[in-house]
Scaffold this motif. Structure first.
Motif, PDB file in Angstrom:
ATOM      1  N   ARG A 113      11.531  -4.727  -0.450  1.00 21.39           N
ATOM      2  CA  ARG A 113      11.432  -5.654   0.677  1.00 21.39           C
ATOM      3  C   ARG A 113      11.255  -4.955   2.013  1.00 21.39           C
ATOM      4  N   SER A 114      11.498  -3.638   2.049  1.00 23.03           N
ATOM      5  CA  SER A 114      11.401  -2.919   3.323  1.00 23.03           C
ATOM      6  C   SER A 114      11.145  -1.438   3.063  1.00 23.03           C
ATOM      7  N   GLU A 115      10.897  -0.702   4.126  1.00 23.89           N
ATOM      8  CA  GLU A 115      10.694   0.739   3.996  1.00 23.89           C
ATOM      9  C   GLU A 115      11.971   1.435   3.547  1.00 23.89           C
ATOM     10  N   VAL A 116      13.115   0.876   3.900  1.00 28.79           N
ATOM     11  CA  VAL A 116      14.390   1.420   3.435  1.00 28.79           C
ATOM     12  C   VAL A 116      14.445   1.329   1.914  1.00 28.79           C
ATOM     13  N   ASP A 117      14.007   0.187   1.358  1.00 30.67           N
ATOM     14  CA  ASP A 117      13.966   0.028  -0.094  1.00 30.67           C
ATOM     15  C   ASP A 117      13.036   1.059  -0.728  1.00 30.67           C
ATOM     16  N   LEU A 118      11.907   1.341  -0.066  1.00 31.14           N
ATOM     17  CA  LEU A 118      10.976   2.348  -0.591  1.00 31.14           C
ATOM     18  C   LEU A 118      11.680   3.684  -0.784  1.00 31.14           C
ATOM     19  N   ARG A 119      12.395   4.105   0.250  1.00 27.29           N
ATOM     20  CA  ARG A 119      13.085   5.389   0.168  1.00 27.29           C
ATOM     21  C   ARG A 119      14.153   5.367  -0.916  1.00 27.29           C
ATOM     22  N   GLN A 120      14.951   4.311  -0.959  1.00 35.56           N
ATOM     23  CA  GLN A 120      16.033   4.240  -1.934  1.00 35.56           C
ATOM     24  C   GLN A 120      15.504   4.187  -3.365  1.00 35.56           C
ATOM     25  N   ILE A 121      14.500   3.365  -3.599  1.00 31.11           N
ATOM     26  CA  ILE A 121      13.998   3.162  -4.956  1.00 31.11           C
ATOM     27  C   ILE A 121      13.271   4.394  -5.482  1.00 31.11           C
ATOM     28  N   PHE A 122      12.409   4.979  -4.672  1.00 32.61           N
ATOM     29  CA  PHE A 122      11.628   6.098  -5.180  1.00 32.61           C
ATOM     30  C   PHE A 122      12.395   7.415  -5.172  1.00 32.61           C
ATOM     31  N   GLU A 123      13.486   7.511  -4.393  1.00 29.81           N
ATOM     32  CA  GLU A 123      14.289   8.733  -4.420  1.00 29.81           C
ATOM     33  C   GLU A 123      15.285   8.713  -5.565  1.00 29.81           C
ATOM     34  N   THR A 124      15.902   7.553  -5.801  1.00 28.15           N
ATOM     35  CA  THR A 124      16.877   7.419  -6.884  1.00 28.15           C
ATOM     36  C   THR A 124      16.616   6.134  -7.659  1.00 28.15           C
ATOM     37  N   ARG A 158       0.831  -1.211   0.000  1.00 24.69           N
ATOM     38  CA  ARG A 158       0.000   0.000   0.000  1.00 24.69           C
ATOM     39  C   ARG A 158       0.863   1.258   0.000  1.00 24.69           C
ATOM     40  N   GLN A 159       1.916   1.254   0.813  1.00 22.99           N
ATOM     41  CA  GLN A 159       2.819   2.412   0.846  1.00 22.99           C
ATOM     42  C   GLN A 159       3.489   2.609  -0.513  1.00 22.99           C
ATOM     43  N   ALA A 160       3.946   1.522  -1.108  1.00 25.19           N
ATOM     44  CA  ALA A 160       4.613   1.614  -2.412  1.00 25.19           C
ATOM     45  C   ALA A 160       3.657   2.169  -3.469  1.00 25.19           C
ATOM     46  N   ARG A 161       2.406   1.719  -3.456  1.00 25.51           N
ATOM     47  CA  ARG A 161       1.436   2.220  -4.438  1.00 25.51           C
ATOM     48  C   ARG A 161       1.139   3.698  -4.222  1.00 25.51           C
ATOM     49  N   GLU A 162       1.016   4.106  -2.952  1.00 22.70           N
ATOM     50  CA  GLU A 162       0.751   5.519  -2.674  1.00 22.70           C
ATOM     51  C   GLU A 162       1.901   6.398  -3.159  1.00 22.70           C
ATOM     52  N   ILE A 163       3.123   6.021  -2.791  1.00 24.19           N
ATOM     53  CA  ILE A 163       4.292   6.809  -3.189  1.00 24.19           C
ATOM     54  C   ILE A 163       4.461   6.759  -4.707  1.00 24.19           C
ATOM     55  N   GLY A 164       4.347   5.564  -5.286  1.00 21.80           N
ATOM     56  CA  GLY A 164       4.510   5.412  -6.727  1.00 21.80           C
ATOM     57  C   GLY A 164       3.490   6.206  -7.517  1.00 21.80           C
ATOM     58  N   ASN A 165       2.240   6.179  -7.091  1.00 18.38           N
ATOM     59  CA  ASN A 165       1.207   6.962  -7.789  1.00 18.38           C
ATOM     60  C   ASN A 165       1.492   8.454  -7.688  1.00 18.38           C
ATOM     61  N   ARG A 166       1.937   8.875  -6.529  1.00 13.84           N
ATOM     62  CA  ARG A 166       2.238  10.294  -6.324  1.00 13.84           C
ATOM     63  C   ARG A 166       3.399  10.742  -7.214  1.00 13.84           C
ATOM     64  N   LEU A 167       4.387   9.843  -7.433  1.00 16.38           N
ATOM     65  CA  LEU A 167       5.567  10.190  -8.222  1.00 16.38           C
ATOM     66  C   LEU A 167       5.442   9.809  -9.694  1.00 16.38           C
ATOM     67  N   GLY A 168       4.298   9.249 -10.079  1.00 18.38           N
ATOM     68  CA  GLY A 168       4.071   8.935 -11.487  1.00 18.38           C
ATOM     69  C   GLY A 168       4.656   7.618 -11.973  1.00 18.38           C
ATOM     70  N   TRP A 169       4.889   6.683 -11.065  1.00 18.14           N
ATOM     71  CA  TRP A 169       5.361   5.364 -11.479  1.00 18.14           C
ATOM     72  C   TRP A 169       4.199   4.623 -12.125  1.00 18.14           C
ATOM     73  N   LYS A 170       4.447   3.962 -13.236  1.00 18.30           N
ATOM     74  CA  LYS A 170       3.367   3.327 -13.993  1.00 18.30           C
ATOM     75  C   LYS A 170       3.015   1.937 -13.472  1.00 18.30           C
ATOM     76  N   TYR A 171       3.997   1.172 -13.016  1.00 18.63           N
ATOM     77  CA  TYR A 171       3.748  -0.221 -12.636  1.00 18.63           C
ATOM     78  C   TYR A 171       4.224  -0.516 -11.221  1.00 18.63           C
ATOM     79  N   ILE A 172       3.302  -0.957 -10.370  1.00 19.84           N
ATOM     80  CA  ILE A 172       3.627  -1.455  -9.033  1.00 19.84           C
ATOM     81  C   ILE A 172       2.725  -2.659  -8.818  1.00 19.84           C
ATOM     82  N   TRP A 173       3.316  -3.831  -8.601  1.00 20.57           N
ATOM     83  CA  TRP A 173       2.541  -5.058  -8.524  1.00 20.57           C
ATOM     84  C   TRP A 173       3.202  -6.058  -7.593  1.00 20.57           C
TER      85      TRP A 173
END
Length: 191
Positions: free
Chosen positions: A174-185, A139-154
């Protein structure tokens, strides 16, 4: 010490997710008093074009808290919840689960019409079952991804995956750390 604890938590979550690999979640399916969840699961499978038998279902049950409707029970007999609880179905084999998910993907927009369920027809959804931790992370990944314009989260086999646009590399979350790393860079963290 903290790293070891986090690694153990991650390993436990992976093991829990592995135990759910034969399960599907059916959401937004109308619920009635005294329903037989196995029969309902068979009806859904039939609606999706699958021919499964009762012996192919290990268990089926509604999960979650039941919320009572404020609607008049005289005008809406049998309808209790405002939002129906999800139906969790454990199938006997993983290939059945995979076929059910594939059928649900190919029949997006399927409704509860013709299922003899109470109330107006509602669109229902069939998804793989995730652990509580993975569900929250998804859910967090989809919220962040939608906000940043990511097309695919599954999700696939309990893993959360993301891709910014077609042709980009796939990122495993795999973790919230990954969320920050992936969506920031995104270009640096995905393989």
């Amino acid at each position: 010490m903290q790293e070891i604890i986090e690694q153990l938590k991650s390993d436990l979550n992976d093991k829990e997710q592995e135990l759910l690999l034969n399960d599907v979640d059916i959401t937004n399916l109308p619920e009635a008093n005294g329903e037989n969840p196995i029969h309902t699961a068979l009806l859904v499978a039939s609606k999706l074009g699958l021919n499964i038998e009762e012996r192919d279902i290990v268990s089926a049950e509604r999960v979650g808290a039941r919320r009572i409707s404020a609607a008049d029970p005289v005008t809406t007999p049998g309808l209790l919840p405002i939002r129906p609880r999800r139906l969790v179905v454990r199938l006997a084999r993983r290939d059945l689960r995979d076929r059910m998910l594939a059928s649900a993907r190919s029949r997006r927009g399927a409704t509860s019409a013709d299922l003899d369920l109470p109330g107006p027809p509602m669109r229902f959804y069939v998804n793989e079952r995730l652990t509580k931790q993975n569900g929250q992370l998804f859910r967090q990944a989809r919220e962040i991804g939608n906000r940043l314009g990511w097309k695919y989260i599954w999700t696939r086999r309990g893993r959360i995956l993301a891709r910014q646009k077609p042709g980009d590399s796939v990122c495993l979350i795999r973790s919230e750390v990954d969320l920050r790393q992936i969506f920031e860079t995104p270009t640096k963290s995905c393989k």
